[in-house]
Design an enzyme around this catalytic site. Sequence first.
Site, short mmCIF file in Angstrom:
data_model
loop_
_atom_site.label_atom_id
_atom_site.label_comp_id
_atom_site.label_asym_id
_atom_site.label_seq_id
_atom_site.Cartn_x
_atom_site.Cartn_y
_atom_site.Cartn_z
N GLU A 1 0.84 -1.19 0.00
CA GLU A 1 0.00 0.00 0.00
C GLU A 1 0.87 1.24 0.00
OE1 GLU A 1 -1.80 -1.07 4.13
OE2 GLU A 1 -1.75 1.11 4.03
N CYS B 1 -3.13 -4.36 4.28
CA CYS B 1 -2.01 -5.21 4.70
C CYS B 1 -2.11 -6.66 4.22
CB CYS B 1 -1.87 -5.19 6.22
SG CYS B 1 -1.55 -3.57 6.90
N HIS C 1 -1.65 -11.43 11.72
CA HIS C 1 -1.24 -10.07 11.38
C HIS C 1 -0.96 -9.34 12.70
CE1 HIS C 1 -0.87 -6.21 9.57
NE2 HIS C 1 -1.96 -5.72 10.13
#
Lengths: 351, 143
Positions: free
Chosen positions: A84, A116, A239
């Site tokens: 990103e 992400c 994550h």
Amino acid sequence: MSAKPQAGIMGWGAYIPLYRLRASEIARIWGYDDSVVKSLWIEEKAVGGVDEDTITIGWEASRYALMRAKIDPGEVGAVFVGTESKPYAVKPSATIIAEALGIPPQKLASDLEFACRAASEAMRISVGLIASGMIKASLVIGADTAQASPGDVLEFTASSGGAAFVIGDPSNSVAIIEDSYSYITDTPDFWRREGFPYPEHGEAFTGEPAYFSHIMNAVKGLLDKSGLRISDFDYVIFHQPNGKFPLQVGSKLGVPREKILPGIVTPYVGNTYNGSALLGLARVLDMAKPGSRILLAPFGSGAGSDAFSILVLDRIEERRALAPTVDEMIKRKSYIPYGEYVKVRRKIVKA
Amino acid sequence: MKDSAPRIWRMRNNLYRIRYSKCKACGASFYPARASCIRCSSRDVEVRVSLGLGTLVEYTVLYQVPARMQDNAPMVIGVVRLDEGFELYGVIVDADIKDLRKGMRVEAVLRRLRVDGSSGLITYGIKFRPVIGAAHGEGSGRG
């Protein structure tokens, strides 16, 4: 298992820039109480140098992944960059990385964006491409030079780094991707508008309805689909926007802390966005014994999560020493002050 | 200044990788790649791509740099002897000036060479940095 394994991880590589900024330094500059830093479990973050960006970080991680995969670049039929923080709004990062690695023109190549988790989706896409016989091997890169508005709480964690994986023939892999599952909804927890340099986020809204809900649904979906249980996994990687969230979601899913801690890197290098969970996977592959089973669950705002079941094979032992480990890169560091950070991350607007 | 897109495109093979020549007649390696041997003049040479591992032979530190490279100051310029047996100049990055020493192991990495303002092209190319980790290339799988 719901289906015969059709793709594996042939090689893995990571890259963490040299420079570090302490969280305590950010707190000092912007007047945060130390309790904020402790609540996030962030000690320091990696900062890309003045001449580093997603393309150079992706190239470094990819070079190490190709070394471990022991394949000729000509065998790579797809290059996907999940990011990103593209250096160009229009012009793919994947073509520059591929050309610099010597991967010939006969390939797919594109940059994917899903906050992400774009690189995580690229892994699932790659499994499909390989299982269908369209390509022999795919290079999946998750890399970012994560943006954060100066003074925003996000600045404590937003960092630079990445990981890369060669996905290909399971018979020449270090680990098999046994199964995977995705869970995606329209959830506005974090966003960045076109042309604006820094993202906005929904504060507490980034937690329950976004991070926790999507990861838990993806993991439960994978378990239902595969017939596996949490107890079947030796390592669990989520994550990690900070150090605390992965432990909290693990607790909700009944995962013991000792299975999560080996894959946690964010407190030491920050949140590398698309590299976040994948750096955790790289660190676990640096240490996992053959026969170990890994549960990987990246998350991306917007929002979505993928869950993967990955089984480590004997071949991993012979490939480890072919490239530097994540721990070697965590230990390689040089501290910089906040002033140098805003210079190298181009936060100063010159006349 | 506007960096020329055709020029960057033409140079990309030499910017992204270290291409050198190896003479099949006398065994000499030389950079940049060319069609005849600089030692024996044989035309039986082949172009190869260096693995990028080498040793820092000499270096100097530039504090006054071109205006468009001001963000990179101070810049370290070094002579690197690649393991394939030839030398070239390059920018050394990720090394504290006080830690630089002749003989240190370095490896080629892709970095930004030039950035043309806020809307022009970014030129990528090879620089050198100290090798990462215990495996320093010589006799290891990384060679």
